[in-house]
Design an enzyme around this catalytic site. Structure first.
Site, PDB file in Angstrom:
ATOM      1  N   CYS A  16       0.846  -1.205   0.000  1.00 34.13           N
ATOM      2  CA  CYS A  16       0.000   0.000   0.000  1.00 34.13           C
ATOM      3  C   CYS A  16       0.872   1.242   0.000  1.00 34.13           C
ATOM      4  O   CYS A  16       2.100   1.161   0.064  1.00 34.13           O
ATOM      5  CB  CYS A  16      -0.936   0.000   1.214  1.00 34.13           C
ATOM      6  SG  CYS A  16      -0.059   0.108   2.784  1.00 34.13           S
ATOM      7  N   CYS A  19       3.429   1.669   2.692  1.00 37.97           N
ATOM      8  CA  CYS A  19       4.680   0.930   2.483  1.00 37.97           C
ATOM      9  C   CYS A  19       5.671   1.768   1.681  1.00 37.97           C
ATOM     10  O   CYS A  19       6.839   1.927   2.071  1.00 37.97           O
ATOM     11  CB  CYS A  19       4.413  -0.376   1.752  1.00 37.97           C
ATOM     12  SG  CYS A  19       3.394  -1.546   2.652  1.00 37.97           S
ATOM     13  N   CYS A  87      43.907 -12.341 -14.054  1.00 38.77           N
ATOM     14  CA  CYS A  87      42.832 -11.871 -14.947  1.00 38.77           C
ATOM     15  C   CYS A  87      41.471 -12.059 -14.292  1.00 38.77           C
ATOM     16  O   CYS A  87      40.652 -11.131 -14.248  1.00 38.77           O
ATOM     17  CB  CYS A  87      42.863 -12.632 -16.265  1.00 38.77           C
ATOM     18  SG  CYS A  87      44.393 -12.483 -17.197  1.00 38.77           S
ATOM     19  N   ASP A 499      15.898 -37.533   9.737  1.00 38.72           N
ATOM     20  CA  ASP A 499      14.454 -37.648   9.887  1.00 38.72           C
ATOM     21  C   ASP A 499      14.113 -39.148   9.812  1.00 38.72           C
ATOM     22  O   ASP A 499      14.886 -39.930   9.255  1.00 38.72           O
ATOM     23  CB  ASP A 499      13.761 -36.878   8.757  1.00 38.72           C
ATOM     24  CG  ASP A 499      12.258 -37.097   8.747  1.00 38.72           C
ATOM     25  OD1 ASP A 499      11.633 -36.956   9.804  1.00 38.72           O
ATOM     26  OD2 ASP A 499      11.729 -37.453   7.675  1.00 38.72           O
ATOM     27  N   ASP A 698      13.151 -35.575   4.017  1.00 36.30           N
ATOM     28  CA  ASP A 698      12.512 -35.685   2.703  1.00 36.30           C
ATOM     29  C   ASP A 698      11.150 -35.027   2.651  1.00 36.30           C
ATOM     30  O   ASP A 698      10.547 -34.938   1.579  1.00 36.30           O
ATOM     31  CB  ASP A 698      12.359 -37.155   2.308  1.00 36.30           C
ATOM     32  CG  ASP A 698      11.205 -37.830   3.033  1.00 36.30           C
ATOM     33  OD1 ASP A 698      11.012 -37.534   4.238  1.00 36.30           O
ATOM     34  OD2 ASP A 698      10.493 -38.628   2.410  1.00 36.30           O
ATOM     35  N   ASP A 702      10.275 -30.994   6.974  1.00 37.44           N
ATOM     36  CA  ASP A 702      11.718 -30.962   7.221  1.00 37.44           C
ATOM     37  C   ASP A 702      12.374 -29.698   6.653  1.00 37.44           C
ATOM     38  O   ASP A 702      13.520 -29.401   6.986  1.00 37.44           O
ATOM     39  CB  ASP A 702      12.401 -32.185   6.585  1.00 37.44           C
ATOM     40  CG  ASP A 702      11.918 -33.492   7.182  1.00 37.44           C
ATOM     41  OD1 ASP A 702      11.718 -33.535   8.407  1.00 37.44           O
ATOM     42  OD2 ASP A 702      11.725 -34.460   6.425  1.00 37.44           O
TER      43      ASP A 702
END
Length: 811
Positions: A16, A19, A87, A499, A698, A702
């Site tokens: 808005c 902001c 270089c 996990d 996975d 996680d």
């Protein structure tokens, strides 16, 4: 005097006018800012500031402090004209000084540059112009296959230069060899000692083949810098022009065969060009992994146009196209099977040697092999979006990134050449004034040797070539490191946190027990439970739903559904309030489940997950689900332990089940009953204890922990979110890959240290030996050429690295 800079950039997060006003006021208060305008509609800010007081980095920090973000773009370039580490260091510094550039990394081995820049503050043409002014060229990065073709052409050009130089240098080298007493018996045509013949042979080598060194030296000196070209141009020019002077002097004094140094300059240039050729070929081999991956891609696909099957180039396949794949053909792109079924060999992605049976509705991956059935599939991902293209992109990024250890060598390379020139000048005067007073030729020999033998190339190539070879070999093993820094940091890991579901276990739980109190018949209660779990994506919920389908129980519509992360679900089905979940959920819901405690304990001691069931806030039964341990998990934990690592398991499951699974695979440390939001807090706590932590997972839950860990490893068979949050993607759903990644990191870092040791030792001993006159210039040239080649060859050993796995070798 003010150094005014005006930049325009994009800002994200503004919703808005308040902001945009806040951002504008915040920037306006900064030191050095003269003017600022923030446009909410275009989401862009225009700022004028004094570059001596502020810069884009400070502006970015301020915007982020205000709660917004400056949007960054990424540009990848091929860099033309680099010859040594000096270089690449100069280009990198130039790019990083440009307003709007947040970070620039230049890779000498790959001859590439990666630039993170502020969208709107600078554009690609500005970067190209800036780099061209210091004598180099940026080209927007081409496809990997095109890059490989371009490098092949460069090698052919370098080979042509070497052959031309070698033909002209051979007579000069012949004449030099016969100068020694122990070789004086070798026959040599008198004409080869003629100064005019030597001049005719040496001049094309010096100014045609050697033109690349003069051009490079001019560009470097014009920009108040120095590189390898400066050293080679200075050394060979001294030998060449001093020989002309001696030849001219000999004509006046009547000397028929004066001692000249044409062979020195010609041999040095020829050997350096030969070294560059070997180096280019060796560097080309570091791209072997990319070449292998590109070789997996198919060239054509069979597209169904109505009733007709048309063969088209792979690039012409569009999303939603229907494709016909016959037995023995590769799947062209990622997609979904519409008709038919077949066994698909996915070993190139998953590492599983056994083909996987696929049928209607199943997903297939591009470049995998269709074994024995004809299928019709719908394309869902094409071009750069396919799994193989993403893998190639990750490997390219890893090979082009910069490890932290390289930053030290970059600093050394930046001051190396000027220091060597100073040492060479001092050596010349010491010899000319003190060692051999007045003898210009005697003073030039050690000076030329120093200029030629000293080269920052070995230092510049030491790290990136190892990173390229190491990450490429890792990709062949199914380990995708997303950057060189991750390949470097993995070797320092002390604690590995695993996990449970889908990582240690297969992640495909099945219902083993269904116990109820008799107030509902088994089918009715199962119907209510499965219908409640039908909207959940949790593996345990899916196991319950699948059990109901296998039992031929039809499901009901869910009227209300609420997933309670880490605890269970609450739903309304057929007018009943159904609560399914953990002890904690039942306690919080004030539901009495005393009758189930002993039964739950028995099931959990067997390694099963017991889930409580309540209907209308009354306990009605429980359902037990078991997730079997992966066959390789125990072996993987043993390997990690032997590597000196602390292995822990982190899960939201109850303690009894967690400890049962941990016991099966040999894990001693278990942290159970942790809700997803708390997993990252556990990782932080371990880090606060001074541990370097790797998290392996996975699932979606996680992702926060993967992001917080020092190294996040995502099982490639897991969710896209987990893979995105991780630093390493383990393409095979096998925990052995965790040990492989750590071993590969350690091997790569050992290789880098070997390269750096050789590079430093070479220059540390080579320069003093040349300074005291014990090294002929042409020998120095050969040593310099060998130094770079040897570093690259040592890095290439990583491509053959074998990872021992309890008696087996992972090829």
């Amino acid at each position: 005097m003010l150094s005014k800079v005006e930049v325009t950039f994009s800002i994200g997060g503004m919703t808005c006018a308040a902001c945009s006003s806040r951002v504008e006021k915040g920037i306006k208060r900064m030191n050095g800012v003269e003017d600022v305008h923030v446009n909410l509609t275009t989401e862009r800010a225009k700022v004028t500031f004094d570059s001596s007081e502020t810069n884009m980095g400070i502006l970015k920090e301020k915007v982020e402090q205000l709660g917004y973000e400056i949007r960054l773009q990424k540009a990848d370039f091929d860099v033309r004209g680099m010859t040594c580490a000096a270089c690449s260091s100069r280009i990198e510094k130039k790019l990083n000084r440009l307003p709007g550039v947040q970070n620039a990394t230049v890779n000498l081995a790959l001859e590439t540059a990666t630039v993170d820049y502020v969208d709107g503050a600078i554009d690609i043409s500005d970067m190209k112009d800036a780099v061209s002014k210091i004598g180099f060229r940026l080209e927007e990065k081409k496809e990997a296959s095109i890059q490989i073709d371009a490098k092949q052409k460069d090698m052919e050009t370098q080979l042509g230069k070497f052959l031309f130089a070698a033909i002209l240098t051979l007579p000069l080298f012949w004449s030099m060899v016969t100068h020694f007493e122990f070789t004086s018996f070798i026959w040599m045509p008198d004409m080869f000692m003629n100064p005019w013949v030597q001049l005719a042979l040496a001049t094309p080598v010096q100014f045609v083949v050697g033109a690349q060194f003069y051009v490079g030296a001019y560009k470097a000196l014009r920009n108040k810098s120095a590189n390898m070209d400066v050293l080679v141009a200075l050394g060979t020019s001294a030998a060449y022009f001093y020989s002309i002077y001696l030849g001219y002097e000999a004509m006046h004094l009547g000397i028929v065969m004066p001692d000249l140094y044409f062979e020195t300059s010609a041999v040095i240039i020829t050997l350096i060009v030969l070294g560059k050729l070997f180096e280019a070929r060796a560097k080309g081999k570091t791209n072997q992994a990319i070449q292998k991956l590109l070789g997996l891609q198919v060239k054509t696909a069979t597209v169904l146009r109505g009733k007709e099957a048309v063969t088209v180039a792979l690039e012409e396949v569009q999303v939603h196209d229907w494709l016909l794949v016959k037995p023995g053909e590769k799947i062209p792109v990622d997609g979904e099977i519409i008709e038919g079924q077949s066994a698909i060999d996915e070993s190139m992605i998953t590492g599983e040697s056994m083909p996987v049976v696929k049928q209607v509705g199943d997903e297939v991956i591009g470049s995998t092999m269709n074994k024995n059935g004809s299928i019709t599939m719908k394309a869902t991902k094409v071009g750069k979006d396919t799994a193989l293209a993403q893998i190639i992109h990750i490997v390219e990024n890893a090979q082009g990134s910069k490890a932290n250890i390289q930053r030290m060598t970059d600093k050394v390379s930046g001051i190396f050449v000027p220091v060597v020139v100073v040492i060479a000048i001092l050596t010349f005067f010491i010899w000319y004034l003190l060692v051999t007073p007045g003898d210009l030729g005697a003073a030039l020999i050690p000076t030329i040797s120093i200029l030629v033998i000293a080269c920052p190339c070995a230092l510049g190539l030491a790290t990136p070539t190892s990173i390229m070879a190491g990450s490429g070999r890792a990709a062949e093993l199914g380990l995708l490191f997303k950057g060189g820094e991750h390949l470097e940091n993995t070797q320092s890991i002390q604690t590995v946190v695993l996990d449970k579901t889908g990582t240690v276990t297969k992640g495909e739980p099945v219902v083993t027990d269904f116990i109820h109190d008799g107030s509902y018949d088994e089918e009715t209660l199962l119907k209510l439970v499965a219908s409640s779990e039908n909207k959940s994506e949790h593996p345990l919920a899916q196991a319950i739903v699948q059990h109901a389908k296998d039992s031929m129980v039809s499901l009901l519509e869910t009227e209300q559904f609420e997933a309670i992360p880490g605890h269970g679900v609450r739903a309304q089905v057929d007018g009943h309030i159904i609560i399914i979940g953990t002890r904690k959920l039942f306690r919080n819901s004030q539901i009495d489940f005393c009758d189930a405690k002993s039964e739950m304990q028995r099931l959990e001691n067997e390694g099963k997950t017991a889930i409580l069931i309540a209907v209308n806030n009354e306990y009605k039964g429980l359902i037990a689900v078991a997730d079997t341990v992966k066959e390789t998990s125990k072996q993987a934990v043993e390997r990690l332990t032997k590597l000196g690592l602390e292995v822990m398991m982190l899960t939201g499951d109850n303690k009894r089940t967690a400890h049962s699974i941990a016991t099966q695979v040999g894990i001693e440390h278990v942290i159970a009953e942790v809700i997803p939001e708390e997993k990252s807090a556990v990782i932080k706590k371990l880090q606060q204890q001074g541990k370097k932590v790797a998290m392996v997972g996975d699932g979606l839950n996680d992702a926060p922990a993967l992001a917080v860990a020092d190294i996040g490893m995502a099982i490639g068979t897991g969710t896209d979110v987990a893979i995105e949050a991780a630093d390493i993607t383990l393409m095979r759903g096998d925990l052995n890959s965790v040990a492989d990644a750590i071993i590969m990191s350690r091997k790569t870092m050992t290789n880098i240290k070997q390269n750096l040791f050789f590079a430093f030792v070479y220059n540390t001993f080579g320069i003093p030996i040349a300074a005291i006159g014990l090294l002929a210039p042409w020998v120095a040239g050969a040593a310099m050429a060998f130094s770079s080649v040897s570093v690259v060859l040592n890095a290439l050993r990583l491509q053959k690295a074998k990872i021992v796995q309890t008696g087996l070798e992972r090829e």
